[in-house]
Design a protein around this motif. Structure first.
Motif, PDB file in Angstrom:
ATOM      1  N   ASN A 119       0.806  -1.359   0.085  1.00 31.74           N
ATOM      2  CA  ASN A 119      -0.032   0.185  -0.010  1.00 31.74           C
ATOM      3  C   ASN A 119       0.750   1.280   0.168  1.00 31.74           C
ATOM      4  OD1 ASN A 119      -2.378  -1.424   0.104  1.00 31.74           O
ATOM      5  ND2 ASN A 119      -2.032  -1.791   2.361  1.00 31.74           N
ATOM      6  N   GLN A 120       2.187   1.128   0.084  1.00 29.05           N
ATOM      7  CA  GLN A 120       3.110   2.304  -0.226  1.00 29.05           C
ATOM      8  C   GLN A 120       2.888   2.909  -1.599  1.00 29.05           C
ATOM      9  OE1 GLN A 120       5.776   3.637   1.650  1.00 29.05           O
ATOM     10  NE2 GLN A 120       4.890   2.250   3.568  1.00 29.05           N
ATOM     11  N   GLY A 121       3.074   4.585  -1.334  1.00 28.12           N
ATOM     12  CA  GLY A 121       2.776   5.396  -2.295  1.00 28.12           C
ATOM     13  C   GLY A 121       3.969   4.990  -3.306  1.00 28.12           C
ATOM     14  N   GLN A 122       5.041   4.827  -2.958  1.00 23.26           N
ATOM     15  CA  GLN A 122       6.463   4.798  -3.728  1.00 23.26           C
ATOM     16  C   GLN A 122       6.187   3.711  -4.738  1.00 23.26           C
ATOM     17  OE1 GLN A 122       9.802   4.376  -1.072  1.00 23.26           O
ATOM     18  NE2 GLN A 122       8.346   3.436   0.329  1.00 23.26           N
ATOM     19  N   LEU A 123       5.310   2.473  -4.216  1.00 22.50           N
ATOM     20  CA  LEU A 123       5.320   1.393  -4.869  1.00 22.50           C
ATOM     21  C   LEU A 123       4.546   1.568  -6.290  1.00 22.50           C
ATOM     22  CD1 LEU A 123       5.578  -1.641  -5.657  1.00 22.50           C
ATOM     23  CD2 LEU A 123       3.486  -2.036  -4.243  1.00 22.50           C
ATOM     24  N   PHE A 124       3.617   2.659  -6.040  1.00 17.76           N
ATOM     25  CA  PHE A 124       2.642   2.884  -7.360  1.00 17.76           C
ATOM     26  C   PHE A 124       3.658   3.988  -7.974  1.00 17.76           C
ATOM     27  CE2 PHE A 124      -0.579   1.469  -4.170  1.00 17.76           C
ATOM     28  CZ  PHE A 124      -1.482   0.713  -4.975  1.00 17.76           C
ATOM     29  N   GLU A 125       4.359   4.855  -7.281  1.00 19.71           N
ATOM     30  CA  GLU A 125       5.179   5.680  -8.396  1.00 19.71           C
ATOM     31  C   GLU A 125       5.886   4.761  -9.320  1.00 19.71           C
ATOM     32  OE1 GLU A 125       6.737   9.387  -6.640  1.00 19.71           O
ATOM     33  OE2 GLU A 125       5.388   8.698  -4.583  1.00 19.71           O
ATOM     34  N   ALA A 126       6.664   3.817  -8.623  1.00 22.73           N
ATOM     35  CA  ALA A 126       7.563   2.829  -9.358  1.00 22.73           C
ATOM     36  C   ALA A 126       6.836   2.143 -10.379  1.00 22.73           C
ATOM     37  CB  ALA A 126       8.321   2.204  -8.220  1.00 22.73           C
ATOM     38  N   LEU A 127       5.661   1.614  -9.952  1.00 21.62           N
ATOM     39  CA  LEU A 127       5.046   0.934 -11.075  1.00 21.62           C
ATOM     40  C   LEU A 127       4.642   1.912 -12.217  1.00 21.62           C
ATOM     41  CD1 LEU A 127       2.387  -1.040  -9.242  1.00 21.62           C
ATOM     42  CD2 LEU A 127       3.855  -2.122 -10.769  1.00 21.62           C
ATOM     43  N   ASN A 128       4.283   3.078 -11.925  1.00 23.96           N
ATOM     44  CA  ASN A 128       4.079   4.066 -13.198  1.00 23.96           C
ATOM     45  C   ASN A 128       5.315   4.209 -14.103  1.00 23.96           C
ATOM     46  OD1 ASN A 128       2.326   5.980 -14.573  1.00 23.96           O
ATOM     47  ND2 ASN A 128       3.896   7.610 -13.414  1.00 23.96           N
ATOM     48  N   MET A 129       6.381   4.606 -13.540  1.00 22.38           N
ATOM     49  CA  MET A 129       7.699   4.712 -14.081  1.00 22.38           C
ATOM     50  C   MET A 129       7.922   3.541 -15.000  1.00 22.38           C
ATOM     51  SD  MET A 129      10.020   7.318 -11.919  1.00 22.38           S
ATOM     52  CE  MET A 129       9.823   6.387 -10.620  1.00 22.38           C
TER      53      MET A 129
END
Length: 392
Positions: free
Chosen positions: A197-207
């Motif tokens: 649920n970490q925001g940085q995980l979603f940012e990494a997925l996006n990039m």
């Protein structure tokens, strides 16, 4: 949550191709995974997997070594020979072993702080592991990293990391390097359900999706994070669908597997690597289970029952699954496997003894391996000038 809901009794391995087994490494045994794969925006791989007597024996041996190492680490921590945080991996061994069977040492791995067994899977030694756990010079991180920061750059193992989820963006950076250099290898960025649920995980997925990076987002879902059940902490605990479970967000392709079945892990990682090299990132969720608490300070029995833990050991233990398959194919006797486990115990005990004899890191190492030259030295005063000469 009742025991019947948490534990799914599984059938033994289905042997599809039963033939007389010899020690010949060319002999093929075809097995079927205990559970089917579930795909999301992709067709899941086949449940049928080929193996050999040699591979089966190696799976059993390697997982037994990992299990024994973690049991020894438990004892060393309770004896105060291991200090600080310590997170054990027993129960999850099939993830490391199955993953390594599908990839090469040129493929990279980065993970969180439950890293001891992953280090062994990358080719690390028991001595290096125990020495690092006890803060000794012979450790893989020179005794300066401890339990949470194992590292082996020569085998493309970029460590355990203590900040929840922080390793995932770093893994994407390593994947970017692979693509930039046009290397035909992949990056496994491993994290748990607690970090999902970490925001940085979603940012990494996006990039990763934008740049088609060769990265496999591998979620080891051991059901409880730091002690909160997944169904209490996540609106959507189907982590393999996280690419597009929120309307309007679409990132990647995914599949979920039984992470306590070493053959399912091997098949999924093989499938994921092939996919990533052609199409870009993928999420692979592996349902697994830790027998210890989140860390050594967690008894692990306040948010789950002892019956649940023993039920997983009885029904889904990764080592026992392979043991049954070895016995079913007459590759070894029960006594031979017991003798092998006794030898493993001796090897682990010997490594512990050697690690205890290793000295602590030298004082001159205090400021080496820091990010910035000279950082922190001034706080010790001008009379410590000799330390400055040791900085890179």
């Amino acid at each position: 949550m009742s025991l019947s809901r948490r534990i799914l009794p599984l059938k033994p391995f289905t042997i599809l191709n039963r033939r007389r087994i010899s020690t010949d490494t060319t002999t093929t045994i075809t097995v079927e995974t205990t559970l089917p794969f579930t795909g999301h925006n992709c067709d899941p791989p086949s449940r049928s997997i080929d193996t050999t007597p040699k591979e089966l024996t190696q799976f059993f041996t390697d997982m037994a070594i990992m299990r024994r190492m973690e049991i020894a680490a438990d004892s060393l921590y309770k004896s105060k020979l291991i200090r600080g945080f310590c997170h054990l991996y027993d129960g999850q061994e099939a993830v490391s072993i199955g993953m390594e069977a599908a990839i090469t040492k040129q493929d990279c791995i980065i993970t969180a702080y439950r890293d001891h067994c992953l280090f062994l899977g990358r080719g690390g030694t028991l001595l290096e592991a125990f020495a690092e756990l006890m803060g000794r010079k012979a450790g893989c991180s020179i005794g300066k990293g401890g339990s949470m920061h194992f590292y082996k750059k020569s085998a493309c193992f970029y460590g355990g990391h203590g900040i929840v989820g922080a390793q995932v963006p770093l893994g994407c950076g390593l994947a970017f390097a692979k693509k930039y250099r046009k290397e035909d290898h992949v990056m496994f960025a491993m994290y748990g359900d607690g970090a999902a649920n970490q925001g940085q995980l979603f940012e990494a997925l996006n990039m990763a999706a934008l740049w088609d990076l060769p990265v496999i987002f591998l979620c080891e879902n051991n059901q409880y994070g730091m002690g909160t059940a997944e169904w209490k902490s996540a609106k959507s605990p189907a982590y393999y669908k996280r690419g597009d479970y929120v309307p309007g967000l679409r990132v990647s392709f995914c599949c979920v597997i039984d992470g306590m079945d070493v053959f399912a892990v091997k098949q999924a990682c093989k499938f994921a690597k092939e996919h990533v090299l052609k199409n870009g990132p993928i999420i692979v969720e592996m349902d697994t289970y830790r027998y210890h608490g989140h860390s050594m300070s967690d008894p692990g029995s306040t948010y789950r029952t002892r019956d649940e833990i023993s039920g997983f050991r009885k029904e889904r233990d990764p080592i026992e699954r392979v043991r049954k398959l070895i016995l079913a194919n007459d590759l070894a006797t029960e006594k031979e496997l017991k003798d092998l486990e006794k030898q493993i115990r001796k090897d682990v005990d010997e490594a512990v003894t050697q690690a205890k004899e290793s000295p602590m890191p030298d004082e001159s190492e205090l400021f080496t391996n820091v990010f910035r030259q000279g950082y922190g030295v001034e706080s010790f005063g001008t009379d410590r000038k000799e330390l400055r000469t040791t900085l890179p």
